[in-house]
Scaffold this motif. Structure first.
Motif, short mmCIF file in Angstrom:
data_model
loop_
_atom_site.label_atom_id
_atom_site.label_comp_id
_atom_site.label_asym_id
_atom_site.label_seq_id
_atom_site.Cartn_x
_atom_site.Cartn_y
_atom_site.Cartn_z
N VAL A 34 0.97 -1.14 0.14
CA VAL A 34 -0.07 0.17 -0.01
C VAL A 34 0.75 1.23 0.00
O VAL A 34 0.58 2.32 -0.81
CB VAL A 34 -0.98 0.04 1.18
CG1 VAL A 34 -1.77 1.36 1.53
CG2 VAL A 34 -2.11 -1.09 0.98
N GLU A 35 1.72 1.36 0.76
CA GLU A 35 2.83 2.39 1.17
C GLU A 35 3.57 2.62 -0.37
O GLU A 35 3.82 3.70 -0.72
CB GLU A 35 3.71 2.40 2.15
CG GLU A 35 4.67 3.73 2.35
CD GLU A 35 5.38 3.30 3.73
OE1 GLU A 35 6.01 4.47 4.07
OE2 GLU A 35 5.23 2.34 4.40
N GLU A 37 2.64 1.60 -3.52
CA GLU A 37 1.65 2.38 -4.56
C GLU A 37 1.55 3.83 -4.16
O GLU A 37 1.09 4.37 -5.18
CB GLU A 37 0.42 1.41 -4.38
CG GLU A 37 0.50 -0.03 -4.93
CD GLU A 37 -0.85 -0.66 -4.58
OE1 GLU A 37 -0.91 -1.58 -5.62
OE2 GLU A 37 -1.54 -0.60 -3.70
N ARG A 38 1.35 4.25 -3.01
CA ARG A 38 1.16 5.49 -2.72
C ARG A 38 2.44 6.50 -3.25
O ARG A 38 2.24 7.49 -3.53
CB ARG A 38 1.05 5.71 -1.14
CG ARG A 38 0.80 7.18 -0.73
CD ARG A 38 0.26 7.21 0.68
NE ARG A 38 1.23 6.47 1.55
CZ ARG A 38 2.35 7.26 1.89
NH1 ARG A 38 2.57 8.47 1.65
NH2 ARG A 38 3.30 6.64 2.63
N ILE A 39 3.70 5.91 -3.16
CA ILE A 39 4.79 6.91 -3.52
C ILE A 39 5.14 6.69 -4.79
O ILE A 39 6.17 7.18 -5.30
CB ILE A 39 5.90 6.40 -2.49
CG1 ILE A 39 6.54 5.00 -2.42
CG2 ILE A 39 5.52 7.00 -1.10
CD1 ILE A 39 7.48 4.70 -1.76
N ASP A 41 4.26 5.52 -9.23
CA ASP A 41 3.13 4.89 -10.20
C ASP A 41 3.57 3.56 -10.86
O ASP A 41 2.90 3.35 -11.82
CB ASP A 41 3.18 6.12 -11.31
CG ASP A 41 2.22 7.22 -10.75
OD1 ASP A 41 1.48 7.09 -9.62
OD2 ASP A 41 2.92 8.45 -10.95
#
Length: 215
Positions: A34-35, A37-39, A41
């Motif tokens: 999750v982390e 995917e957040r930082i 692309d």
């Protein structure tokens, strides 16, 4: 006493939080999908768990354990990434040593071979060659012999494995000039020839965070 207790509680919460915050700034890293995917692309194709080093080759034919299934997932997702049939060369790398490049590349190569395809694993981490040892092969003759001109016939550096359809070109003896050796045009010619002979080519490379070989 109440004020002292209140200040103590605030400090007890603030000091660890401050240490964690400073540590994250100095040593940035991500801890889960999750982390990540957040930082970024960049698409995530699969998550592979860390495994026991004594059982390095975890993908077995006709086995359905969790790790084998994850490698199959990685294989299937990679097939969607390949743009054209001739672009089936995968280079596996990471930031530093010991993060699992050889583990991923070896088991991924086996996974592709289990589909009936012809697969070639090339050990291009020529500073710390491991691929031959993992498959129980001799590392005395490999790609460094070919790139340095000691061996002119690339057929002599291709080793067959016990896995049907999987061949290996090991790293060979560690050279004194690995970076310059990889700039040899013979490497381009070798990869071009191997594209015609194999369905998939998996390259086990050096860490990009330590040396420039992979670039």
């Amino acid at each position: 006493k109440a004020k002292i207790l209140f200040v103590a509680i605030i400090l007890a919460l603030a000091i660890p939080a401050g240490v964690i915050f400073v540590k994250r700034i100095i040593f940035p890293s991500f801890h889960d999908k999750v982390e990540l995917e957040r930082i970024t692309d960049v698409p995530i194709l699969a998550e592979i768990p860390e495994c026991d080093k004594e059982n390095f080759l975890v993908v077995k034919d006709n086995k359905n354990n969790a790790t084998t299934e994850l490698f199959r997932l990685l294989r299937n997702n990679l097939q969607f990434v390949f743009a054209t049939p001739d672009k089936k060369v995968v280079m596996v790398t990471s930031s530093v040593s010991g993060e699992g490049k050889t583990f991923i590349s070896s088991n991924l190569a086996i996974t592709f071979a289990h589909t009936g395809k012809k697969v070639l694993l090339i050990g291009l981490d020529i500073r710390r060659p491991k691929a031959a040892h993992i498959f129980g092969l001799n590392n005395r003759k490999g790609i460094t012999n070919y790139l340095s001109g000691q061996e002119t016939d690339y057929n002599n550096i291709i080793h067959h494995t016990e896995v049907k359809g999987l061949d290996i070109i090991p790293g060979g003896p560690v050279p004194p000039n690995p970076n310059e050796l990889l700039l040899n045009t013979a490497l381009d010619e070798l990869i071009a020839e191997m594209r015609n002979r194999y369905d998939y080519i998996i390259i086990d490379s050096a860490p990009v965070g330590l040396v420039s070989d992979s670039f």
